[in-house]
Design an enzyme around this catalytic site. Structure first.
Site, PDB file in Angstrom:
ATOM      1  N   SER A   5       0.530  -1.150  -0.018  1.00  0.00           N
ATOM      2  CA  SER A   5      -0.027   0.068  -0.002  1.00  0.00           C
ATOM      3  C   SER A   5       0.970   1.186  -0.133  1.00  0.00           C
ATOM      4  O   SER A   5       1.934   1.179   0.518  1.00  0.00           O
ATOM      5  CB  SER A   5      -0.762  -0.119   1.288  1.00  0.00           C
ATOM      6  OG  SER A   5      -1.386   1.396   1.200  1.00  0.00           O
ATOM      7  N   TYR A  50      -2.128  -0.617  10.175  1.00  0.00           N
ATOM      8  CA  TYR A  50      -2.000  -1.114   8.417  1.00  0.00           C
ATOM      9  C   TYR A  50      -1.075  -0.482   7.885  1.00  0.00           C
ATOM     10  O   TYR A  50      -0.134  -1.104   7.225  1.00  0.00           O
ATOM     11  CB  TYR A  50      -3.410  -0.700   7.822  1.00  0.00           C
ATOM     12  CG  TYR A  50      -3.399  -1.407   6.573  1.00  0.00           C
ATOM     13  CD1 TYR A  50      -3.577  -2.691   6.361  1.00  0.00           C
ATOM     14  CD2 TYR A  50      -3.286  -0.466   5.337  1.00  0.00           C
ATOM     15  CE1 TYR A  50      -3.766  -3.230   4.848  1.00  0.00           C
ATOM     16  CE2 TYR A  50      -3.526  -1.105   4.101  1.00  0.00           C
ATOM     17  CZ  TYR A  50      -3.861  -2.331   3.653  1.00  0.00           C
ATOM     18  OH  TYR A  50      -3.735  -2.788   2.466  1.00  0.00           O
TER      19      TYR A  50
END
Length: 315
Positions: free
Chosen positions: A174, A234
């Site tokens: 990501s 995350y």
């Protein structure tokens, strides 16, 4: 500000249109280094991006083994692919949190396929949506996204088949996990410098970063630790994955010709899948695209890089 946001949105949409077009162009014979004998393993391949990566790879003529934590869900997934006319697909149970599950999978893979050529580490979790930023699941997020990915790489490298095109590892990651992102960067400068220095980077340093984060979550001081402000758990897990990708690329570069392994990570964008609470704006086909493209790059000597929309982006 609104104007530049609009502009960047337009640019992105234009880029995604270009990619949809590129996807329709078949690979030429001299580009196709793979065949039905080429084995790709896709973790978390039963839904979302993992399922779409499996579908696209199988469509290109690679034999795909998709794994899922729940064996019966994996069976359903390959039925869907087979009904769509893709025959060279198989599934196997795999929980990347569980060493004995990884060992069983490795044994099965070795026995039935002699190893693999492509590994796509897609299995991952996220518990924050919208403007949430809870760390109550931080241990599970780090354990799955970072340590689970590492475990899979360590288990699969010995099973990578020697070949002149080389093995490929693609980590679904990501943009949130970047050292130098405009937004959401790692604010802790000493740590940023340490993790930027690929030449002297060690695995202990990367593990140390996530350990420090989890210790701060434990003692309640994480908010002042200089961590990325959005979806912090995350983001830290993916920062770990992106940094580990670069670390392993350097390690793999010492392998002899014929046994090379190329490793890269990419950001699929915020895709409409369960992981984003179906809130993403990117289609699953576009989200899978760069992962498939990296898996199949002809004459690939690209390694240790971070991509989005088929372009390298600054880590």
């Amino acid at each position: 500000m609104g104007h530049s946001k609009e502009k960047s949105k337009e640019r992105k949409e234009k880029r995604l249109q270009e990619i949809s077009l590129l996807r329709t162009i078949p690979y030429s014979d001299h580009q196709r280094w793979w065949s039905k004998e080429t084995i790709a393993v896709v973790t978390g391949g039963n839904r979302g991006i993992g399922f779409e990566i499996s579908r696209q790879l199988a469509d290109h003529g690679v034999t795909v083994i998709l794994t899922s934590r729940d064996a019966s869900v994996g069976v359903e997934s390959i039925k869907v692919l087979q009904e769509g006319g893709l025959q060279d697909v198989a599934c196997h149970q795999l929980d990347i949190l569980d060493n004995s599950s990884i060992n069983q999978f490795s044994e099965w893979l070795k026995e039935n396929y002699g190893g693999l050529d492509i590994l796509v580490n897609n299995a991952g979790v996220n518990f924050n949506f919208g403007s949430d930023n809870s760390v109550e699941n931080a241990n599970l997020v780090i354990e799955t996204n970072y340590y689970g990915t590492k475990r899979m790489i360590q288990a699969m490298v010995p099973l990578m088949k020697p070949s002149s095109p080389g093995g490929r590892i693609v980590n679904v990651s990501s943009r949130l996990g970047r050292l130098n992102g405009k937004r959401n960067r790692l604010v802790n400068e000493a740590l940023r410098e340490q993790l930027s220095d690929v030449e002297s980077l060690t695995e202990e340093q990367i593990d140390g970063m996530v350990t420090t984060f989890l210790q701060q979550v434990e003692d309640g001081s994480w908010e002042s630790g200089g961590w990325p402000p959005t979806f912090t758990d995350y983001s830290v897990s993916k920062l770990g994955v992106n940094t580990y990708t670069r670390f392993m690329a350097k390690k793999f570069s010492e392998r002899p010709d014929g046994e090379k392994i190329y490793i890269n990570s990419y950001c699929p964008g915020w895709v409409k899948t369960a992981l984003t609470g179906y809130a993403g704006g990117v289609s699953v086909e576009d989200g899978a695209d760069t992962g498939v493209w990296l898996s199949l790059l002809p004459d690939q000597a690209i390694s240790g890089k971070f991509f989005a929309e088929r372009r390298e982006i600054k880590f």
